[in-house]
Design a protein around this motif. Sequence first.
Motif, PDB file in Angstrom:
ATOM      1  N   VAL A 164       8.537  -9.978   2.355  1.00 58.64           N
ATOM      2  CA  VAL A 164       9.368  -8.855   2.788  1.00 58.64           C
ATOM      3  C   VAL A 164       8.730  -7.583   2.205  1.00 58.64           C
ATOM      4  CG1 VAL A 164      11.705  -7.877   2.578  1.00 58.64           C
ATOM      5  CG2 VAL A 164      11.393 -10.350   2.828  1.00 58.64           C
ATOM      6  N   PRO A 165       8.672  -6.479   2.973  1.00 60.14           N
ATOM      7  CA  PRO A 165       7.987  -5.289   2.458  1.00 60.14           C
ATOM      8  C   PRO A 165       8.523  -4.835   1.087  1.00 60.14           C
ATOM      9  CG  PRO A 165       8.502  -5.011   4.782  1.00 60.14           C
ATOM     10  CD  PRO A 165       9.143  -6.294   4.359  1.00 60.14           C
ATOM     11  N   ASP A 166       7.592  -4.403   0.249  1.00 61.93           N
ATOM     12  CA  ASP A 166       7.926  -4.016  -1.128  1.00 61.93           C
ATOM     13  C   ASP A 166       9.113  -3.055  -1.221  1.00 61.93           C
ATOM     14  OD1 ASP A 166       6.013  -5.569  -2.376  1.00 61.93           O
ATOM     15  OD2 ASP A 166       4.473  -4.011  -2.329  1.00 61.93           O
ATOM     16  N   GLU A 167       9.114  -1.992  -0.379  1.00 61.81           N
ATOM     17  CA  GLU A 167      10.175  -0.961  -0.514  1.00 61.81           C
ATOM     18  C   GLU A 167      11.564  -1.578  -0.416  1.00 61.81           C
ATOM     19  OE1 GLU A 167       7.187  -1.032   1.398  1.00 61.81           O
ATOM     20  OE2 GLU A 167       8.393  -0.394   3.120  1.00 61.81           O
ATOM     21  N   PHE A 216       2.347  -4.299  -6.876  1.00 59.08           N
ATOM     22  CA  PHE A 216       3.175  -3.109  -6.728  1.00 59.08           C
ATOM     23  C   PHE A 216       4.593  -3.359  -7.265  1.00 59.08           C
ATOM     24  CE2 PHE A 216       5.538  -0.040  -3.903  1.00 59.08           C
ATOM     25  CZ  PHE A 216       5.000   1.109  -4.463  1.00 59.08           C
ATOM     26  N   GLN A 217       5.134  -4.507  -6.940  1.00 58.68           N
ATOM     27  CA  GLN A 217       6.480  -4.846  -7.445  1.00 58.68           C
ATOM     28  C   GLN A 217       6.472  -4.954  -8.973  1.00 58.68           C
ATOM     29  OE1 GLN A 217       7.938  -8.420  -5.491  1.00 58.68           O
ATOM     30  NE2 GLN A 217       7.817  -7.509  -3.453  1.00 58.68           N
ATOM     31  N   LEU A 274       8.697  -2.681 -11.372  1.00 60.11           N
ATOM     32  CA  LEU A 274       9.643  -3.286 -12.320  1.00 60.11           C
ATOM     33  C   LEU A 274       9.474  -2.634 -13.688  1.00 60.11           C
ATOM     34  CD1 LEU A 274      11.776  -5.432 -13.081  1.00 60.11           C
ATOM     35  CD2 LEU A 274       9.878  -7.024 -13.510  1.00 60.11           C
ATOM     36  N   ASP A 275       8.231  -2.428 -14.094  1.00 66.00           N
ATOM     37  CA  ASP A 275       7.985  -1.774 -15.385  1.00 66.00           C
ATOM     38  C   ASP A 275       8.551  -0.353 -15.407  1.00 66.00           C
ATOM     39  OD1 ASP A 275       6.946  -3.799 -16.807  1.00 66.00           O
ATOM     40  OD2 ASP A 275       4.846  -3.257 -16.512  1.00 66.00           O
ATOM     41  N   PHE A 276       8.375   0.374 -14.313  1.00 65.11           N
ATOM     42  CA  PHE A 276       8.924   1.745 -14.254  1.00 65.11           C
ATOM     43  C   PHE A 276      10.441   1.709 -14.368  1.00 65.11           C
ATOM     44  CE2 PHE A 276       5.108   2.868 -11.405  1.00 65.11           C
ATOM     45  CZ  PHE A 276       4.349   3.229 -12.510  1.00 65.11           C
ATOM     46  N   TYR A 314      -2.283  -8.665 -14.645  1.00 65.96           N
ATOM     47  CA  TYR A 314      -1.472  -7.509 -15.053  1.00 65.96           C
ATOM     48  C   TYR A 314      -0.679  -7.841 -16.328  1.00 65.96           C
ATOM     49  CZ  TYR A 314       2.206  -3.904 -14.528  1.00 65.96           C
ATOM     50  OH  TYR A 314       3.073  -2.865 -14.733  1.00 65.96           O
ATOM     51  N   TYR A 315      -0.045  -9.011 -16.342  1.00 62.86           N
ATOM     52  CA  TYR A 315       0.757  -9.385 -17.517  1.00 62.86           C
ATOM     53  C   TYR A 315      -0.118  -9.849 -18.680  1.00 62.86           C
ATOM     54  CZ  TYR A 315       5.002  -8.789 -14.825  1.00 62.86           C
ATOM     55  OH  TYR A 315       6.014  -8.235 -14.086  1.00 62.86           O
TER      56      TYR A 315
END
Length: 198
Positions: free
Chosen positions: A59-62, A91-92, A96-98, A167-168
Motif C-alpha cells: 500500500v503506498p507509503d503516504e 521511507f516508512q 517512524l523515526d521522525f 538502516y537499523y
Amino acid sequence: MRLVILGGPGSGKSTQARQLCHHLGIVEISSGNILRRAIASQTDLGQKAQPYVEKGELVPDEILIEFMRQRLLQPDTAKGWVLEGYPRTAFQAEELDFLLEDLNQQLDWAIYLTVPESVMMTRSVARSQNYAKDSTTSAKSRLDDHPEIVPRRIELFHERTVPILEYYDYRQKLLTINGDQPPEQVQQNILHKLELEN
Ligand code: AMP
C-alpha cells in the motif's frame, strides 16, 4: 518497550509479536490486521488499500504513514508497543523515526526473524490452504494469502524491506533471530536477547 518486528511472509512475525506483547504487557499494532479490518468494513482507508492488498503489492507509503501516526497517538500505546508489518520500506522507517522524535520517544529494538526463502514459501502456502478450508467470513477476507501472490510478497520483502535492516543495524538497533525453529524457541531467544541488551 517499543519494538519493531521484521521478517518476510511466513517468518512468524505475528505469532512472535502476539506472544511478546502478552509477555511484556504492551500493545500489538499490526499494519496487515489494520488494513484487513479496514477492507472488511470498507472504510476510506480500506477502499484505498484493497486493490494493493489483494495483489500482494505494498500500500503506498503516504496512506500507511498517516494511519500509523494516528494509531501511535492513541492512549493505549503509552506503555509501549510492538509494531508488526510496519515499517516495510526505508521511507516508512525514516518516517517512524521522525514521528517518534516528535513524540519524544525512542524505538528500543528492531527484531529481525530470518528464515530461508523455501520456508517463507511453504509456511505462506500452508497458511493460505488452512484459510481456504475455513469457511468463516473473516478467513475469507485473507485475500492477501492466496498462494499465487506469495512469490510477489517474497520479492517485495527482498526489494523493499531488506534495506531497512541496514538502516537499523547502522543505528545499532537490530537484533537478528533465527526464525526457522519452533515458535516457543524463537520467543525464548528473543526474550533472552532483549534481556541481554538491556
Ligand atoms: P501482512 O499481513 O503484514 O503480510 O500484510 C498484508 C498486506 O497488507 C501486504 O501484502 C500489503 O499489501 C499490506 N501492508 C501491510 N503492511 C504494510 C506496510 N507497512 N506498507 C505497505 N503495505 C502494507
